[in-house]
Design a protein around this motif. Structure first.
Motif, short mmCIF file in Angstrom:
data_model
loop_
_atom_site.label_atom_id
_atom_site.label_comp_id
_atom_site.label_asym_id
_atom_site.label_seq_id
_atom_site.Cartn_x
_atom_site.Cartn_y
_atom_site.Cartn_z
N GLY A 1 -7.45 -4.46 -2.64
CA GLY A 1 -6.21 -3.32 -3.14
C GLY A 1 -6.36 -3.87 -4.39
N LYS A 2 -5.99 -5.25 -5.15
CA LYS A 2 -5.81 -5.04 -6.14
C LYS A 2 -7.11 -4.33 -7.32
N LEU B 1 -5.69 -0.57 7.12
CA LEU B 1 -6.31 -1.82 7.74
C LEU B 1 -6.89 -2.61 6.37
N SER B 2 -7.15 -1.57 6.10
CA SER B 2 -9.00 -1.90 4.82
C SER B 2 -8.01 -2.28 3.50
N ALA C 1 0.73 -1.13 0.50
CA ALA C 1 -0.43 0.25 0.22
C ALA C 1 0.99 1.82 0.22
N GLY C 2 0.79 2.38 -0.81
CA GLY C 2 0.53 3.46 -0.75
C GLY C 2 0.50 4.51 0.18
N CYS D 1 -8.68 4.94 -5.32
CA CYS D 1 -8.13 4.72 -4.06
C CYS D 1 -9.33 5.27 -2.56
N LEU D 2 -8.28 4.96 -1.57
CA LEU D 2 -8.69 5.07 -0.48
C LEU D 2 -8.76 6.95 -0.09
N PHE D 3 -9.95 7.59 0.16
CA PHE D 3 -9.48 9.20 0.63
C PHE D 3 -9.86 9.44 2.15
#
Length: 405
Positions: A366-367, A357-358, A291-292, A332-334
């Motif tokens: 993630g993929k 964690l998600s 993850a980044g 992405c996750l904001f």
């Protein structure tokens, strides 16, 4: 040249050289690593002009800037022809004195690229602090700095290229610059330089870098600075470690590492600080990242994000101007910023921790987030597209200049 602007210049040069009617000169001035002026011929259409930094104290006056600018332009006078189709492209507000001298010496147009803004640096992106300033008639150092920036873009530059839409809106709204004078050209990458890493290669590389096979690698890359949200990230990472003991955070870059260490407290064995590392080593960390995280308080179109996208690293980003022009929800996750009554920005570290964690806890999620990144690079953030759009600006600008003549 070692950071984002350097990556921008290298990507742009590589793409622009595909146009056979363009000759490129990279003028690398204030270079502290060289002692003498020299010109390096890289190819028949590309040369590097290397100019050392002035030998004086770090505290410089405007007069010192003008003297150095005069030396730089004088050195260029033996290389840059007095006639022909020449455009000077400038990449920093620190170019102010040099642009002034260039405009007095040559009739050639100047393009300024907006990679960052002074008000964000001065006020940590708190736009409320712009209210009440007298930029046109400065009486203090902050007003003077912003006045120079406004003059550089509004008066000295023939055209402006912003890497984001929101900064174009700022220049139009706050500096009263004609919108027709500003073109938005986002940064770009040559994705062919980023081949996909197999799982076997990733495992070998993880072991080589000293990580265990079950460890999950979270990467931050950039200036280690409060403006990049680094303190929020460290606090959030320590919170996430309460729920998973196989997390590792790799912080890559120069900056305020000592204060980061002071905040680390219980996670010394889980956070790696690399300092500045060469590009090849940086790419190795990208190849093994799970993850980044880019929790910036302000940003534009950072190459950190584009490079992580090229490596298909699922991303957690702050929902701020600039980053929201690269990706959107579902890509992405904001993490939403918290804006106080005084305009200061912060982030909920528990929200960042939950996002980490998600992504780490659900490999398929993630993929899914990262699956479309290569297509986005090829279509919206490629160096080829960046060069096409800038080449169009160059042609249009010169037609306008010839008409004026």
């Amino acid at each position: 040249m070692r950071y984002g602007i350097g990556t921008y210049i290298r990507e742009l040069i590589g793409a622009l050289l595909k146009y056979t009617d363009i000759n490129l000169f990279l003028i690398d001035y204030r270079n502290i690593e060289i002692k003498e002026f020299f010109v390096e011929t890289v190819s028949t259409r590309y040369s590097k002009i290397m100019i050392p930094a002035p030998q004086c104290s770090s505290v410089q006056t405007i007069l010192d800037e003008k003297r150095y600018a005069a030396v730089v332009v004088n050195l260029l006078s033996g290389i840059i022809p007095r006639s022909g189709k020449v455009v000077f492209q400038m990449n920093s507000i620190d170019d102010f004195a040099i642009i002034e001298k260039l405009k007095k010496t040559y009739f050639y147009p100047v393009i300024s690229i907006v990679h960052f803004a002074q008000w964000q640096l001065l006020f940590m992106a708190n736009k409320q602090r712009l209210k009440g300033l007298n930029i046109d008639n400065p009486t203090n150092i902050i007003e003077f700095i912003l006045n120079r920036e406004k003059k550089m873009y509004g008066l000295l530059s023939d055209h402006i290229v912003s890497v984001t839409r929101y900064m174009k809106a700022f220049l139009v709204g706050e500096y009263s610059i004609n919108p027709s004078k500003i073109t938005v050209v986002p940064n770009g990458l040559d994705i062919s330089q980023y081949p996909e890493t197999s799982q076997e290669e990733k495992s070998i590389l993880k072991a080589k870098l000293g990580f265990g096979p079950e460890e999950k690698i979270i990467v931050f890359s950039g200036r280690v600075d409060p403006c990049k949200g680094i303190y929020f990230l460290i606090d959030a990472f320590m919170e996430a470690c309460k729920y998973r003991d196989n997390l590792r955070l790799v912080i890559i870059g120069h900056g305020d590492i000592q204060n980061c260490l002071n905040r680390t407290i219980s996670s010394f064995g889980k956070i790696t600080y690399t300092g500045f590392i060469p590009s090849d080593n940086l790419m190795d960390f990208y190849k093994i990242a799970d993850a980044g995280v880019v929790p910036s308080i302000y940003d534009h179109c950072p190459y950190t994000v584009l490079e992580m996208m090229a490596h298909k690293i699922p991303l957690i980003l702050s929902r701020i101007n600039g980053l929201d022009e690269i990706l959107e929800d579902g890509q992405c996750l904001f993490v939403d910023p918290i804006i106080g009554e005084d305009g200061e920005m912060s982030f909920d570290t528990e929200e960042i921790a939950k996002s980490i964690l998600s992504v780490i806890g659900n490999e398929e999620k993630g993929k899914a987030l990262a699956s479309g990144y290569p297509r986005l690079i090829r279509t919206r953030f490629s160096s080829k597209r960046m060069a096409v759009e800038l080449y169009s600006v160059l042609k249009t600008l010169y037609v306008a200049v010839e008409t004026r003549i």
